[in-house]
Design an enzyme around this catalytic site. Structure first.
Site, PDB file in Angstrom:
ATOM      1  N   TYR A   1      44.404  84.232 103.733  1.00  0.00           N
ATOM      2  CA  TYR A   1      44.005  84.583 105.111  1.00  0.00           C
ATOM      3  C   TYR A   1      42.969  85.707 105.118  1.00  0.00           C
ATOM      4  O   TYR A   1      41.934  85.622 105.791  1.00  0.00           O
ATOM      5  CB  TYR A   1      45.256  84.997 105.887  1.00  0.00           C
ATOM      6  CG  TYR A   1      45.003  85.518 107.282  1.00  0.00           C
ATOM      7  CD1 TYR A   1      44.845  84.649 108.355  1.00  0.00           C
ATOM      8  CD2 TYR A   1      44.952  86.890 107.540  1.00  0.00           C
ATOM      9  CE1 TYR A   1      44.629  85.131 109.647  1.00  0.00           C
ATOM     10  CE2 TYR A   1      44.738  87.382 108.821  1.00  0.00           C
ATOM     11  CZ  TYR A   1      44.580  86.494 109.868  1.00  0.00           C
ATOM     12  OH  TYR A   1      44.371  86.973 111.144  1.00  0.00           O
TER      13      TYR A   1
ATOM     14  N   SER B   1      39.496  90.275 111.691  1.00  0.00           N
ATOM     15  CA  SER B   1      40.783  90.956 111.607  1.00  0.00           C
ATOM     16  C   SER B   1      40.589  92.267 110.857  1.00  0.00           C
ATOM     17  O   SER B   1      39.628  92.414 110.089  1.00  0.00           O
ATOM     18  CB  SER B   1      41.779  90.091 110.830  1.00  0.00           C
ATOM     19  OG  SER B   1      42.961  90.819 110.537  1.00  0.00           O
TER      20      SER B   1
HETATM   21  P1  NAD Z   1      48.306  82.356 118.129  1.00  0.00           P
HETATM   22  O1  NAD Z   1      49.228  81.640 117.244  1.00  0.00           O
HETATM   23  O2  NAD Z   1      48.725  82.546 119.527  1.00  0.00           O
HETATM   24  O3  NAD Z   1      46.869  81.668 118.116  1.00  0.00           O
HETATM   25  C1  NAD Z   1      46.385  80.948 117.036  1.00  0.00           C
HETATM   26  C2  NAD Z   1      45.995  79.587 117.553  1.00  0.00           C
HETATM   27  O4  NAD Z   1      45.270  78.896 116.529  1.00  0.00           O
HETATM   28  C3  NAD Z   1      47.161  78.678 117.890  1.00  0.00           C
HETATM   29  O5  NAD Z   1      47.582  78.831 119.228  1.00  0.00           O
HETATM   30  C4  NAD Z   1      46.570  77.285 117.650  1.00  0.00           C
HETATM   31  O6  NAD Z   1      46.200  76.704 118.876  1.00  0.00           O
HETATM   32  C5  NAD Z   1      45.306  77.543 116.866  1.00  0.00           C
HETATM   33  N1  NAD Z   1      45.257  76.721 115.654  1.00  0.00           N
HETATM   34  C6  NAD Z   1      45.822  76.955 114.450  1.00  0.00           C
HETATM   35  N2  NAD Z   1      45.545  75.929 113.623  1.00  0.00           N
HETATM   36  C7  NAD Z   1      44.768  75.048 114.323  1.00  0.00           C
HETATM   37  C8  NAD Z   1      44.155  73.799 114.017  1.00  0.00           C
HETATM   38  N3  NAD Z   1      44.241  73.250 112.800  1.00  0.00           N
HETATM   39  N4  NAD Z   1      43.451  73.162 114.992  1.00  0.00           N
HETATM   40  C9  NAD Z   1      43.351  73.705 116.236  1.00  0.00           C
HETATM   41  N5  NAD Z   1      43.901  74.897 116.571  1.00  0.00           N
HETATM   42  C10 NAD Z   1      44.594  75.544 115.622  1.00  0.00           C
HETATM   43  O7  NAD Z   1      48.036  83.777 117.436  1.00  0.00           O
HETATM   44  P2  NAD Z   1      46.938  84.924 117.695  1.00  0.00           P
HETATM   45  O8  NAD Z   1      47.457  86.106 117.017  1.00  0.00           O
HETATM   46  O9  NAD Z   1      46.566  84.991 119.118  1.00  0.00           O
HETATM   47  O10 NAD Z   1      45.721  84.408 116.833  1.00  0.00           O
HETATM   48  C11 NAD Z   1      44.434  84.270 117.354  1.00  0.00           C
HETATM   49  C12 NAD Z   1      43.411  84.785 116.344  1.00  0.00           C
HETATM   50  O11 NAD Z   1      43.560  86.180 116.182  1.00  0.00           O
HETATM   51  C13 NAD Z   1      43.508  84.165 114.957  1.00  0.00           C
HETATM   52  O12 NAD Z   1      42.208  83.881 114.478  1.00  0.00           O
HETATM   53  C14 NAD Z   1      44.114  85.294 114.145  1.00  0.00           C
HETATM   54  O13 NAD Z   1      43.731  85.217 112.790  1.00  0.00           O
HETATM   55  C15 NAD Z   1      43.502  86.484 114.829  1.00  0.00           C
HETATM   56  N6  NAD Z   1      44.186  87.740 114.575  1.00  0.00           N
HETATM   57  C16 NAD Z   1      45.477  87.921 115.001  1.00  0.00           C
HETATM   58  C17 NAD Z   1      46.114  89.129 114.726  1.00  0.00           C
HETATM   59  C18 NAD Z   1      47.533  89.384 115.148  1.00  0.00           C
HETATM   60  O14 NAD Z   1      48.112  90.369 114.703  1.00  0.00           O
HETATM   61  N7  NAD Z   1      48.134  88.551 115.978  1.00  0.00           N
HETATM   62  C19 NAD Z   1      45.423  90.138 114.044  1.00  0.00           C
HETATM   63  C20 NAD Z   1      44.113  89.914 113.641  1.00  0.00           C
HETATM   64  C21 NAD Z   1      43.510  88.712 113.914  1.00  0.00           C
END
Ligand code: NAD
Ligand code: MG
Length: 301
Positions: free
Chosen positions: A206, A193
Protein backbone atom coordinates in the site's frame (compact mmCIF):
# COMPACT_ATOMS: atom_id res chain seq x y z
CA UNK A 1 -16.70 14.18 26.04
CA UNK A 2 -16.12 15.22 22.42
CA UNK A 3 -17.77 18.51 21.47
CA UNK A 4 -20.83 18.28 19.28
CA UNK A 5 -19.89 18.85 15.63
CA UNK A 6 -21.76 21.87 14.26
CA UNK A 7 -20.41 22.99 10.91
CA UNK A 8 -17.01 23.62 9.42
CA UNK A 9 -17.15 27.32 10.35
CA UNK A 10 -18.07 27.11 14.03
CA UNK A 11 -15.11 27.83 16.32
CA UNK A 12 -14.27 24.58 18.09
CA UNK A 13 -11.30 22.99 19.81
CA UNK A 14 -10.00 20.43 17.30
CA UNK A 15 -8.73 18.26 20.14
CA UNK A 16 -12.25 17.66 21.46
CA UNK A 17 -14.26 18.15 18.25
CA UNK A 18 -14.49 14.43 17.46
CA UNK A 19 -14.22 11.02 19.19
CA UNK A 20 -10.95 9.82 20.68
CA UNK A 21 -9.59 6.34 21.27
CA UNK A 22 -10.30 3.91 22.77
CA UNK A 23 -12.75 2.69 20.13
CA UNK A 24 -14.71 -0.58 20.29
CA UNK A 25 -12.92 -3.57 18.75
CA UNK A 26 -14.58 -4.28 15.41
CA UNK A 27 -13.98 -5.88 12.03
CA UNK A 28 -15.74 -6.65 8.76
CA UNK A 29 -14.75 -8.18 5.44
CA UNK A 30 -13.30 -5.77 2.83
CA UNK A 31 -14.43 -3.40 1.40
CA UNK A 32 -16.82 -3.09 4.36
CA UNK A 33 -19.75 -0.78 4.96
CA UNK A 34 -19.78 2.57 6.73
CA UNK A 35 -23.20 1.56 7.96
CA UNK A 36 -21.55 -0.99 10.32
CA UNK A 37 -18.93 1.28 11.90
CA UNK A 38 -18.93 2.13 15.60
CA UNK A 39 -18.86 5.10 16.22
CA UNK A 40 -20.31 6.36 12.91
CA UNK A 41 -17.86 8.53 10.97
CA UNK A 42 -18.78 12.13 10.21
CA UNK A 43 -18.97 12.62 6.43
CA UNK A 44 -20.54 16.06 6.78
CA UNK A 45 -24.12 14.78 6.55
CA UNK A 46 -25.20 17.29 9.21
CA UNK A 47 -22.01 19.34 9.48
CA UNK A 48 -21.01 20.55 5.98
CA UNK A 49 -22.38 23.91 4.82
CA UNK A 50 -21.85 24.83 1.15
CA UNK A 51 -21.58 28.27 -0.44
CA UNK A 52 -21.84 27.62 -4.15
CA UNK A 53 -18.09 27.28 -4.72
CA UNK A 54 -18.60 24.58 -7.41
CA UNK A 55 -21.86 25.69 -9.01
CA UNK A 56 -22.40 23.98 -12.37
CA UNK A 57 -19.27 21.80 -12.14
CA UNK A 58 -19.47 18.15 -13.17
CA UNK A 59 -17.43 15.75 -11.03
CA UNK A 60 -16.57 12.06 -11.15
CA UNK A 61 -15.61 10.69 -7.72
CA UNK A 62 -14.31 7.14 -7.19
CA UNK A 63 -14.74 5.40 -3.83
CA UNK A 64 -17.67 7.76 -3.30
CA UNK A 65 -19.91 5.43 -1.29
CA UNK A 66 -18.07 5.67 2.03
CA UNK A 67 -15.34 7.38 3.97
CA UNK A 68 -13.42 10.25 2.39
CA UNK A 69 -15.14 9.82 -1.01
CA UNK A 70 -18.58 10.10 0.57
CA UNK A 71 -17.55 13.27 2.41
CA UNK A 72 -16.22 14.74 -0.85
CA UNK A 73 -19.46 13.85 -2.66
CA UNK A 74 -21.61 15.51 0.02
CA UNK A 75 -19.43 18.64 0.10
CA UNK A 76 -19.28 18.95 -3.71
CA UNK A 77 -23.07 18.59 -3.98
CA UNK A 78 -23.60 21.26 -1.32
CA UNK A 79 -21.22 23.52 -3.26
CA UNK A 80 -23.42 23.09 -6.34
CA UNK A 81 -21.76 20.33 -8.39
CA UNK A 82 -23.45 17.47 -10.26
CA UNK A 83 -21.82 14.15 -9.45
CA UNK A 84 -21.05 10.71 -10.86
CA UNK A 85 -20.27 8.17 -8.12
CA UNK A 86 -18.16 5.05 -8.55
CA UNK A 87 -17.92 2.26 -5.97
CA UNK A 88 -17.92 -1.55 -5.89
CA UNK A 89 -21.26 -3.30 -6.50
CA UNK A 90 -21.13 -4.83 -2.97
CA UNK A 91 -21.21 -1.31 -1.54
CA UNK A 92 -24.65 -0.49 -2.95
CA UNK A 93 -26.12 0.04 0.54
CA UNK A 94 -23.64 2.82 1.38
CA UNK A 95 -23.93 4.26 -2.15
CA UNK A 96 -27.74 4.56 -1.93
CA UNK A 97 -27.38 6.80 1.14
CA UNK A 98 -24.99 9.07 -0.77
CA UNK A 99 -27.31 9.20 -3.79
CA UNK A 100 -30.16 10.30 -1.53
CA UNK A 101 -28.06 12.95 0.19
CA UNK A 102 -27.06 14.45 -3.18
CA UNK A 103 -30.61 14.35 -4.50
CA UNK A 104 -31.72 16.22 -1.38
CA UNK A 105 -29.39 19.03 -2.47
CA UNK A 106 -31.22 19.19 -5.79
CA UNK A 107 -28.10 18.18 -7.73
CA UNK A 108 -27.88 15.58 -10.48
CA UNK A 109 -26.32 12.28 -9.36
CA UNK A 110 -25.34 9.29 -11.47
CA UNK A 111 -24.37 5.98 -9.81
CA UNK A 112 -21.79 4.01 -11.83
CA UNK A 113 -20.71 0.95 -9.82
CA UNK A 114 -17.89 -1.25 -11.10
CA UNK A 115 -14.40 -2.61 -10.49
CA UNK A 116 -11.53 -0.21 -11.22
CA UNK A 117 -9.07 -3.10 -11.59
CA UNK A 118 -10.50 -3.52 -15.10
CA UNK A 119 -9.01 -1.06 -17.63
CA UNK A 120 -12.05 -1.28 -19.90
CA UNK A 121 -14.35 -0.44 -17.04
CA UNK A 122 -12.18 2.60 -16.17
CA UNK A 123 -12.46 4.10 -19.63
CA UNK A 124 -16.20 3.31 -19.85
CA UNK A 125 -16.68 4.94 -16.44
CA UNK A 126 -15.10 8.19 -17.59
CA UNK A 127 -17.08 8.14 -20.85
CA UNK A 128 -20.35 7.49 -19.04
CA UNK A 129 -19.74 10.18 -16.45
CA UNK A 130 -18.89 12.64 -19.24
CA UNK A 131 -21.97 11.70 -21.22
CA UNK A 132 -24.47 11.57 -18.38
CA UNK A 133 -23.27 14.76 -16.68
CA UNK A 134 -22.97 16.53 -20.02
CA UNK A 135 -19.25 17.18 -19.48
CA UNK A 136 -16.48 16.54 -16.97
CA UNK A 137 -14.71 19.30 -15.01
CA UNK A 138 -13.41 17.43 -11.96
CA UNK A 139 -11.96 13.93 -11.47
CA UNK A 140 -11.45 12.91 -7.85
CA UNK A 141 -9.58 9.64 -7.38
CA UNK A 142 -10.39 8.41 -3.89
CA UNK A 143 -10.84 4.63 -4.33
CA UNK A 144 -8.08 2.64 -2.68
CA UNK A 145 -7.16 -0.81 -1.40
CA UNK A 146 -5.22 -1.35 1.84
CA UNK A 147 -4.53 -4.75 3.40
CA UNK A 148 -2.18 -4.89 6.41
CA UNK A 149 0.34 -7.78 6.56
CA UNK A 150 3.08 -8.16 9.14
CA UNK A 151 5.54 -10.01 6.89
CA UNK A 152 6.46 -9.71 3.20
CA UNK A 153 5.96 -13.48 2.98
CA UNK A 154 2.27 -13.02 3.78
CA UNK A 155 1.62 -10.70 0.85
CA UNK A 156 0.30 -12.92 -1.92
CA UNK A 157 1.04 -12.05 -5.52
CA UNK A 158 -2.69 -11.54 -5.92
CA UNK A 159 -2.84 -9.00 -3.09
CA UNK A 160 0.16 -7.13 -4.49
CA UNK A 161 -1.42 -7.09 -7.94
CA UNK A 162 -4.83 -5.95 -6.68
CA UNK A 163 -3.35 -3.17 -4.54
CA UNK A 164 -1.25 -1.89 -7.43
CA UNK A 165 -4.14 -2.18 -9.90
CA UNK A 166 -6.64 -0.37 -7.67
CA UNK A 167 -4.37 2.38 -6.39
CA UNK A 168 -2.02 3.05 -9.32
CA UNK A 169 -3.11 1.43 -12.60
CA UNK A 170 -6.70 2.65 -12.22
CA UNK A 171 -5.41 6.17 -11.55
CA UNK A 172 -3.49 6.00 -14.82
CA UNK A 173 -6.42 4.52 -16.78
CA UNK A 174 -8.91 7.07 -15.39
CA UNK A 175 -6.67 10.09 -15.97
CA UNK A 176 -5.74 8.89 -19.45
CA UNK A 177 -9.42 8.68 -20.38
CA UNK A 178 -10.43 11.91 -18.64
CA UNK A 179 -7.77 14.41 -19.75
CA UNK A 180 -8.85 14.61 -23.43
CA UNK A 181 -12.46 15.24 -22.34
CA UNK A 182 -11.70 17.99 -19.81
CA UNK A 183 -11.90 21.74 -20.51
CA UNK A 184 -9.31 24.32 -19.44
CA UNK A 185 -10.00 25.06 -15.77
CA UNK A 186 -10.67 21.40 -15.01
CA UNK A 187 -8.97 19.75 -12.03
CA UNK A 188 -7.82 16.30 -11.00
CA UNK A 189 -7.41 15.47 -7.31
CA UNK A 190 -5.67 12.27 -6.23
CA UNK A 191 -5.59 10.68 -2.80
CA UNK A 192 -2.11 9.93 -1.48
CA UNK A 193 -1.37 9.30 2.21
CA UNK A 194 1.07 10.04 4.98
CA UNK A 195 2.16 6.49 4.03
CA UNK A 196 3.66 8.04 0.87
CA UNK A 197 6.39 9.50 3.12
CA UNK A 198 6.34 7.56 6.40
CA UNK A 199 5.53 3.96 5.41
CA UNK A 200 4.39 1.51 8.09
CA UNK A 201 6.07 -1.90 8.18
CA UNK A 202 2.63 -3.52 7.85
CA UNK A 203 1.68 -1.60 4.69
CA UNK A 204 4.50 -2.49 2.28
CA UNK A 205 2.44 -2.78 -0.92
CA UNK A 206 0.00 0.00 0.00
CA UNK A 207 2.72 2.51 0.98
CA UNK A 208 4.50 1.76 -2.30
CA UNK A 209 1.37 2.74 -4.24
CA UNK A 210 0.88 5.91 -2.21
CA UNK A 211 4.47 7.02 -2.95
CA UNK A 212 3.78 6.35 -6.64
CA UNK A 213 0.67 8.54 -6.50
CA UNK A 214 2.77 11.51 -5.33
CA UNK A 215 5.17 11.21 -8.28
CA UNK A 216 2.29 10.58 -10.70
CA UNK A 217 0.51 13.71 -9.44
CA UNK A 218 3.56 15.94 -9.85
CA UNK A 219 4.49 14.63 -13.31
CA UNK A 220 0.93 14.75 -14.66
CA UNK A 221 0.51 18.28 -13.29
CA UNK A 222 3.55 19.48 -15.27
CA UNK A 223 2.21 17.80 -18.40
CA UNK A 224 -1.44 18.85 -18.44
CA UNK A 225 -1.03 22.45 -17.31
CA UNK A 226 -0.44 23.03 -21.05
CA UNK A 227 -4.16 22.29 -21.39
CA UNK A 228 -5.12 24.48 -18.41
CA UNK A 229 -5.80 21.42 -16.24
CA UNK A 230 -4.50 21.34 -12.66
CA UNK A 231 -3.57 18.18 -10.69
CA UNK A 232 -3.05 17.99 -6.92
CA UNK A 233 -3.16 15.38 -4.18
CA UNK A 234 -4.47 15.13 -0.64
CA UNK A 235 -2.41 13.03 1.79
CA UNK A 236 -4.49 12.02 4.81
CA UNK A 237 -3.15 10.69 8.07
CA UNK A 238 -5.33 8.27 10.08
CA UNK A 239 -8.97 8.90 9.14
CA UNK A 240 -11.90 7.09 10.77
CA UNK A 241 -13.21 5.10 7.79
CA UNK A 242 -14.24 1.53 7.08
CA UNK A 243 -10.98 0.95 5.18
CA UNK A 244 -9.25 0.44 8.54
CA UNK A 245 -11.47 -2.14 10.35
CA UNK A 246 -11.95 -4.12 7.11
CA UNK A 247 -8.32 -5.30 6.94
CA UNK A 248 -6.48 -1.98 6.50
CA UNK A 249 -5.05 -2.30 10.01
CA UNK A 250 -4.27 -5.34 12.12
CA UNK A 251 -7.45 -5.74 14.26
CA UNK A 252 -5.59 -5.04 17.51
CA UNK A 253 -4.72 -1.53 16.24
CA UNK A 254 -8.33 -0.39 15.79
CA UNK A 255 -9.11 0.52 19.44
CA UNK A 256 -6.20 2.99 19.52
CA UNK A 257 -6.54 4.17 15.90
CA UNK A 258 -5.29 7.76 15.52
CA UNK A 259 -4.13 7.90 19.14
CA UNK A 260 -0.49 8.45 18.18
CA UNK A 261 -1.03 11.72 16.31
CA UNK A 262 -0.37 15.03 18.09
CA UNK A 263 -4.17 15.48 18.21
CA UNK A 264 -4.48 12.01 19.82
CA UNK A 265 -7.48 11.12 17.68
CA UNK A 266 -8.18 10.06 14.09
CA UNK A 267 -9.50 12.60 11.62
CA UNK A 268 -13.02 12.33 10.26
CA UNK A 269 -13.84 12.17 6.54
CA UNK A 270 -15.61 15.54 6.94
CA UNK A 271 -12.28 17.10 7.93
CA UNK A 272 -10.75 16.08 4.57
CA UNK A 273 -13.56 17.32 2.30
CA UNK A 274 -12.92 21.11 2.50
CA UNK A 275 -9.44 20.62 1.03
CA UNK A 276 -10.85 18.70 -1.94
CA UNK A 277 -13.37 21.53 -2.44
CA UNK A 278 -10.59 24.13 -2.44
CA UNK A 279 -8.49 22.12 -4.91
CA UNK A 280 -11.49 21.54 -7.20
CA UNK A 281 -12.57 25.18 -7.23
CA UNK A 282 -11.13 28.17 -9.06
CA UNK A 283 -9.93 29.50 -5.69
CA UNK A 284 -6.84 27.29 -6.10
CA UNK A 285 -6.09 28.57 -9.64
CA UNK A 286 -2.32 28.99 -9.02
CA UNK A 287 -1.88 25.65 -7.23
CA UNK A 288 -0.85 22.54 -9.17
CA UNK A 289 1.47 19.58 -8.61
CA UNK A 290 1.13 19.90 -4.82
CA UNK A 291 0.41 17.42 -2.06
CA UNK A 292 -1.47 18.60 1.05
CA UNK A 293 -1.54 16.76 4.36
CA UNK A 294 -4.58 16.25 6.60
CA UNK A 295 -2.74 14.47 9.37
CA UNK A 296 -3.69 15.74 12.82
CA UNK A 297 -0.25 17.26 13.22
CA UNK A 298 2.24 14.74 11.78
CA UNK A 299 3.97 16.92 9.18
CA UNK A 300 4.65 15.75 5.65
CA UNK A 301 8.25 16.31 4.48
P1 NAD B 1 -13.23 3.61 2.18
O1 NAD B 1 -13.15 2.16 2.34
O2 NAD B 1 -14.45 4.28 2.67
O3 NAD B 1 -13.01 4.03 0.66
C1 NAD B 1 -12.26 3.27 -0.23
C2 NAD B 1 -13.15 2.98 -1.42
O4 NAD B 1 -12.35 2.41 -2.46
C3 NAD B 1 -14.25 1.97 -1.16
O5 NAD B 1 -15.43 2.58 -0.69
C4 NAD B 1 -14.45 1.35 -2.55
O6 NAD B 1 -15.58 1.92 -3.16
C5 NAD B 1 -13.23 1.78 -3.33
N1 NAD B 1 -12.58 0.64 -3.98
C6 NAD B 1 -11.69 -0.23 -3.45
N2 NAD B 1 -11.37 -1.15 -4.38
C7 NAD B 1 -12.05 -0.82 -5.52
C8 NAD B 1 -12.13 -1.38 -6.83
N3 NAD B 1 -11.40 -2.45 -7.19
N4 NAD B 1 -12.96 -0.80 -7.74
C9 NAD B 1 -13.70 0.28 -7.39
N5 NAD B 1 -13.65 0.86 -6.17
C10 NAD B 1 -12.84 0.31 -5.26
O7 NAD B 1 -11.94 4.21 2.92
P2 NAD B 1 -11.25 5.67 2.90
O8 NAD B 1 -10.36 5.68 4.05
O9 NAD B 1 -12.26 6.73 2.72
O10 NAD B 1 -10.33 5.57 1.62
C11 NAD B 1 -10.36 6.53 0.60
C12 NAD B 1 -8.93 6.84 0.15
O11 NAD B 1 -8.24 7.49 1.20
C13 NAD B 1 -8.10 5.63 -0.25
O12 NAD B 1 -7.36 5.94 -1.42
C14 NAD B 1 -7.15 5.49 0.93
O13 NAD B 1 -5.93 4.89 0.54
C15 NAD B 1 -6.97 6.93 1.31
N6 NAD B 1 -6.45 7.13 2.65
C16 NAD B 1 -7.19 6.74 3.74
C17 NAD B 1 -6.66 6.93 5.02
C18 NAD B 1 -7.41 6.51 6.25
O14 NAD B 1 -6.81 6.50 7.32
N7 NAD B 1 -8.67 6.14 6.16
C19 NAD B 1 -5.41 7.54 5.16
C20 NAD B 1 -4.70 7.93 4.03
C21 NAD B 1 -5.24 7.72 2.79
MG1 MG C 1 -16.93 1.79 0.68
Amino acid sequence: MPGKPQNQFTLQNPLTQYPHPPFPAQGQPAPGLDAHMQPKPDHGETTYTGFGRLVGRRALITGADSGIGRAVAIAFAREGADIALNYLPTEERDAREVVQLIETEGRKVVALPGDLKDPRFCSQLVDQAHEQLDGLDILVNVAGKQVARKDIGQITHEQFDHTLKTNVYALFWLCQAAVPLMPAGATIINTASIQSYQPSATLLDYATTKAAIVAFTKALAKQVIERGIRVNAVAPGPIWTVLQPSGGQPPEKIPDFGGHTPMKRPGQPAECAPLYVLLASQESSYITGEVFGVTGGNPLP
